[in-house]
Design a protein around this motif. Structure first.
Motif, PDB file in Angstrom:
ATOM      1  N   LEU A 174       0.836  -1.202   0.000  1.00 18.25           N
ATOM      2  CA  LEU A 174       0.000   0.000   0.000  1.00 18.25           C
ATOM      3  C   LEU A 174       0.871   1.252   0.000  1.00 18.25           C
ATOM      4  O   LEU A 174       1.904   1.290   0.684  1.00 18.25           O
ATOM      5  N   PRO A 175       0.471   2.288  -0.740  1.00 18.46           N
ATOM      6  CA  PRO A 175       1.203   3.552  -0.679  1.00 18.46           C
ATOM      7  C   PRO A 175       1.197   4.104   0.743  1.00 18.46           C
ATOM      8  O   PRO A 175       0.250   3.886   1.502  1.00 18.46           O
ATOM      9  N   ASP A 176       2.247   4.822   1.093  1.00 12.97           N
ATOM     10  CA  ASP A 176       2.360   5.375   2.442  1.00 12.97           C
ATOM     11  C   ASP A 176       1.176   6.259   2.800  1.00 12.97           C
ATOM     12  O   ASP A 176       0.729   6.278   3.958  1.00 12.97           O
ATOM     13  N   THR A 177       0.661   6.994   1.819  1.00 18.53           N
ATOM     14  CA  THR A 177      -0.468   7.886   2.108  1.00 18.53           C
ATOM     15  C   THR A 177      -1.707   7.103   2.513  1.00 18.53           C
ATOM     16  O   THR A 177      -2.449   7.517   3.414  1.00 18.53           O
ATOM     17  N   LEU A 178      -1.948   5.967   1.869  1.00 16.03           N
ATOM     18  CA  LEU A 178      -3.113   5.154   2.219  1.00 16.03           C
ATOM     19  C   LEU A 178      -2.914   4.468   3.568  1.00 16.03           C
ATOM     20  O   LEU A 178      -3.868   4.328   4.341  1.00 16.03           O
ATOM     21  N   LEU A 179      -1.684   4.057   3.843  1.00 15.32           N
ATOM     22  CA  LEU A 179      -1.401   3.479   5.158  1.00 15.32           C
ATOM     23  C   LEU A 179      -1.679   4.498   6.260  1.00 15.32           C
ATOM     24  O   LEU A 179      -2.286   4.190   7.286  1.00 15.32           O
ATOM     25  N   ALA A 180      -1.248   5.720   6.016  1.00 16.28           N
ATOM     26  CA  ALA A 180      -1.416   6.765   7.031  1.00 16.28           C
ATOM     27  C   ALA A 180      -2.880   7.142   7.209  1.00 16.28           C
ATOM     28  O   ALA A 180      -3.311   7.489   8.314  1.00 16.28           O
ATOM     29  N   ASP A 181      -3.645   7.081   6.112  1.00 15.31           N
ATOM     30  CA  ASP A 181      -5.046   7.513   6.165  1.00 15.31           C
ATOM     31  C   ASP A 181      -5.994   6.429   6.667  1.00 15.31           C
ATOM     32  O   ASP A 181      -7.155   6.715   6.987  1.00 15.31           O
ATOM     33  N   ALA A 182      -5.538   5.176   6.709  1.00  8.15           N
ATOM     34  CA  ALA A 182      -6.414   4.087   7.156  1.00  8.15           C
ATOM     35  C   ALA A 182      -6.845   4.321   8.596  1.00  8.15           C
ATOM     36  O   ALA A 182      -6.098   4.876   9.411  1.00  8.15           O
ATOM     37  N   ASP A 183      -8.051   3.914   8.927  1.00  6.80           N
ATOM     38  CA  ASP A 183      -8.548   4.091  10.303  1.00  6.80           C
ATOM     39  C   ASP A 183      -7.741   3.269  11.304  1.00  6.80           C
ATOM     40  O   ASP A 183      -7.540   3.692  12.440  1.00  6.80           O
ATOM     41  N   HIS A 184      -7.300   2.091  10.865  1.00 14.12           N
ATOM     42  CA  HIS A 184      -6.459   1.262  11.737  1.00 14.12           C
ATOM     43  C   HIS A 184      -5.397   0.578  10.888  1.00 14.12           C
ATOM     44  O   HIS A 184      -5.676   0.132   9.775  1.00 14.12           O
ATOM     45  N   ARG A 185      -4.182   0.486  11.435  1.00 15.39           N
ATOM     46  CA  ARG A 185      -3.101  -0.273  10.818  1.00 15.39           C
ATOM     47  C   ARG A 185      -2.883  -1.503  11.713  1.00 15.39           C
ATOM     48  O   ARG A 185      -2.541  -1.369  12.898  1.00 15.39           O
ATOM     49  N   ILE A 186      -3.088  -2.667  11.118  1.00 10.45           N
ATOM     50  CA  ILE A 186      -3.125  -3.903  11.902  1.00 10.45           C
ATOM     51  C   ILE A 186      -2.002  -4.839  11.471  1.00 10.45           C
ATOM     52  O   ILE A 186      -1.812  -5.082  10.269  1.00 10.45           O
ATOM     53  N   ALA A 187      -1.277  -5.330  12.443  1.00  7.47           N
ATOM     54  CA  ALA A 187      -0.165  -6.242  12.169  1.00  7.47           C
ATOM     55  C   ALA A 187      -0.621  -7.686  12.285  1.00  7.47           C
ATOM     56  O   ALA A 187      -1.279  -8.066  13.256  1.00  7.47           O
ATOM     57  N   ILE A 188      -0.283  -8.488  11.288  1.00  5.21           N
ATOM     58  CA  ILE A 188      -0.541  -9.928  11.349  1.00  5.21           C
ATOM     59  C   ILE A 188       0.631 -10.583  12.074  1.00  5.21           C
ATOM     60  O   ILE A 188       1.775 -10.470  11.630  1.00  5.21           O
ATOM     61  N   PRO A 189       0.387 -11.219  13.192  1.00  9.87           N
ATOM     62  CA  PRO A 189       1.497 -11.850  13.923  1.00  9.87           C
ATOM     63  C   PRO A 189       2.171 -12.928  13.070  1.00  9.87           C
ATOM     64  O   PRO A 189       1.500 -13.778  12.496  1.00  9.87           O
ATOM     65  N   ILE A 190       3.482 -12.867  12.969  1.00 10.54           N
ATOM     66  CA  ILE A 190       4.258 -13.880  12.256  1.00 10.54           C
ATOM     67  C   ILE A 190       5.208 -14.516  13.268  1.00 10.54           C
ATOM     68  O   ILE A 190       6.086 -13.849  13.818  1.00 10.54           O
ATOM     69  N   HIS A 191       5.013 -15.794  13.537  1.00 11.44           N
ATOM     70  CA  HIS A 191       5.765 -16.463  14.594  1.00 11.44           C
ATOM     71  C   HIS A 191       6.974 -17.230  14.061  1.00 11.44           C
ATOM     72  O   HIS A 191       7.821 -17.670  14.839  1.00 11.44           O
ATOM     73  N   GLY A 192       7.028 -17.386  12.737  1.00 11.01           N
ATOM     74  CA  GLY A 192       8.173 -18.078  12.145  1.00 11.01           C
ATOM     75  C   GLY A 192       9.190 -17.095  11.598  1.00 11.01           C
ATOM     76  O   GLY A 192       9.297 -15.956  12.060  1.00 11.01           O
ATOM     77  N   HIS A 193       9.922 -17.506  10.580  1.00 15.16           N
ATOM     78  CA  HIS A 193      11.013 -16.693  10.046  1.00 15.16           C
ATOM     79  C   HIS A 193      10.637 -15.932   8.775  1.00 15.16           C
ATOM     80  O   HIS A 193      11.450 -15.152   8.277  1.00 15.16           O
ATOM     81  N   ALA A 194       9.436 -16.158   8.236  1.00 13.47           N
ATOM     82  CA  ALA A 194       9.024 -15.428   7.036  1.00 13.47           C
ATOM     83  C   ALA A 194       8.923 -13.935   7.338  1.00 13.47           C
ATOM     84  O   ALA A 194       8.440 -13.536   8.399  1.00 13.47           O
ATOM     85  N   GLU A 195       9.390 -13.115   6.397  1.00 12.15           N
ATOM     86  CA  GLU A 195       9.358 -11.671   6.611  1.00 12.15           C
ATOM     87  C   GLU A 195       7.977 -11.080   6.365  1.00 12.15           C
ATOM     88  O   GLU A 195       7.597 -10.078   6.962  1.00 12.15           O
ATOM     89  N   SER A 196       7.236 -11.689   5.457  1.00  9.67           N
ATOM     90  CA  SER A 196       5.935 -11.128   5.105  1.00  9.67           C
ATOM     91  C   SER A 196       5.071 -12.190   4.460  1.00  9.67           C
ATOM     92  O   SER A 196       5.508 -13.328   4.245  1.00  9.67           O
ATOM     93  N   LEU A 197       3.821 -11.813   4.130  1.00 10.82           N
ATOM     94  CA  LEU A 197       2.870 -12.706   3.471  1.00 10.82           C
ATOM     95  C   LEU A 197       2.455 -12.100   2.145  1.00 10.82           C
ATOM     96  O   LEU A 197       2.399 -10.874   2.000  1.00 10.82           O
TER      97      LEU A 197
END
Length: 259
Positions: free
Chosen positions: A211-234
């Protein structure tokens, strides 16, 4: 006009129709009344007899194809032998908002048709009210997208809106919270149940850039998906499945308890 030309997005827009292949897609097209005609390879008539009978019962023309003609229409390596010519599926955002949606999947400039089809399939499975494709997005009528949706593209409304800013403004005006996934989100998905009690729209970014930084900043909530292994992202498909399930679980639970 040769139906093979419907593989091109510009032709689909002009003709207001598209082509699907395979039993799942043809079955969904017939079930939702979207099929204008069904086409079957000569040697596949018996295998798809039930589909052809349903088409004829609903006055949908059935046309036979030679092997050469079927190969020309097919986009897959092994042609399934049955196709349907269908009306376009996309709807307007205003139409979706008029139905007071509670769960939306919103993809911003998705470019990979397989991911779009998977998102549509996932949103359908989770009971979302619509999928919204914003900006310079891939055409959901693209053959790969349709196949990846496994028929779901016929079952859930899909919006394609080029004006991202106007679309997100319309969502907020409709009382829908916008949620963005972010590794450094202020809220963990595990702790976001209260957010999901009202209407929400999950925002998913482009496969390459997010997502563009502007949309991230404008979102009502920024939510992190917990990652318990070694993958950097989904990737988009995995993130959307997790996020839509999390919201649907709470919304369906509240709906059931209020009945």
């Amino acid at each position: 006009m040769s139906l093979a030309k419907l593989h091109r997005s510009a032709i689909r827009r002009t003709e207001k129709r598209f082509l699907v292949e395979g039993a799942n897609a043809v079955d969904a097209a017939l079930a939702t009344g979207r099929a204008r005609s069904v086409l079957v390879r000569d040697d596949a008539e018996q295998r798809f007899g039930e589909l052809l009978d349903r088409a004829r019962a609903h006055s949908v023309p059935v046309h036979r194809l030679s092997d050469r003609a079927a190969a020309k229409l097919a986009e897959t390596t092994t042609a399934p032998g049955v196709f349907a010519e269908c009306d376009l599926l996309t709807v307007e955002l205003d139409e979706v908002l008029a139905g007071s949606p509670r769960l939306l999947a919103v993809a911003v400039e998705p470019r990979e048709p397989g991911n779009v089809g998977t998102l549509i399939r996932c949103a359908d499975a989770m009971g979302a009210d619509a999928v919204v494709l914003l900006g310079d997005a891939v055409d959901p009528h693209n053959g790969k997208a349709v196949r990846a949706s496994a028929g779901s593209v016929f079952h859930i409304p899909v919006v394609r809106e080029s004006d991202t800013t106007a679309a997100l403004s319309a969502l907020r005006s409709g009382g829908i919270l916008t949620l963005a996934t972010a590794a450094d989100g202020e809220l963990s998905l595990d702790d976001a149940d209260d957010v999901f009690t009202g209407p929400v729209a999950w925002l998913f970014g482009n496969e390459a850039h997010g997502l563009p930084d502007t949309l991230l900043a404008d979102a009502d909530h920024r939510i992190a998906i917990p990652i318990h292994g070694h993958a950097e992202s989904l990737n988009l498909a995995a993130a959307s499945a997790i996020c839509l399930y999390a919201a649907a679980r709470i919304q369906h639970r509240r709906s059931a308890s209020s009945e």
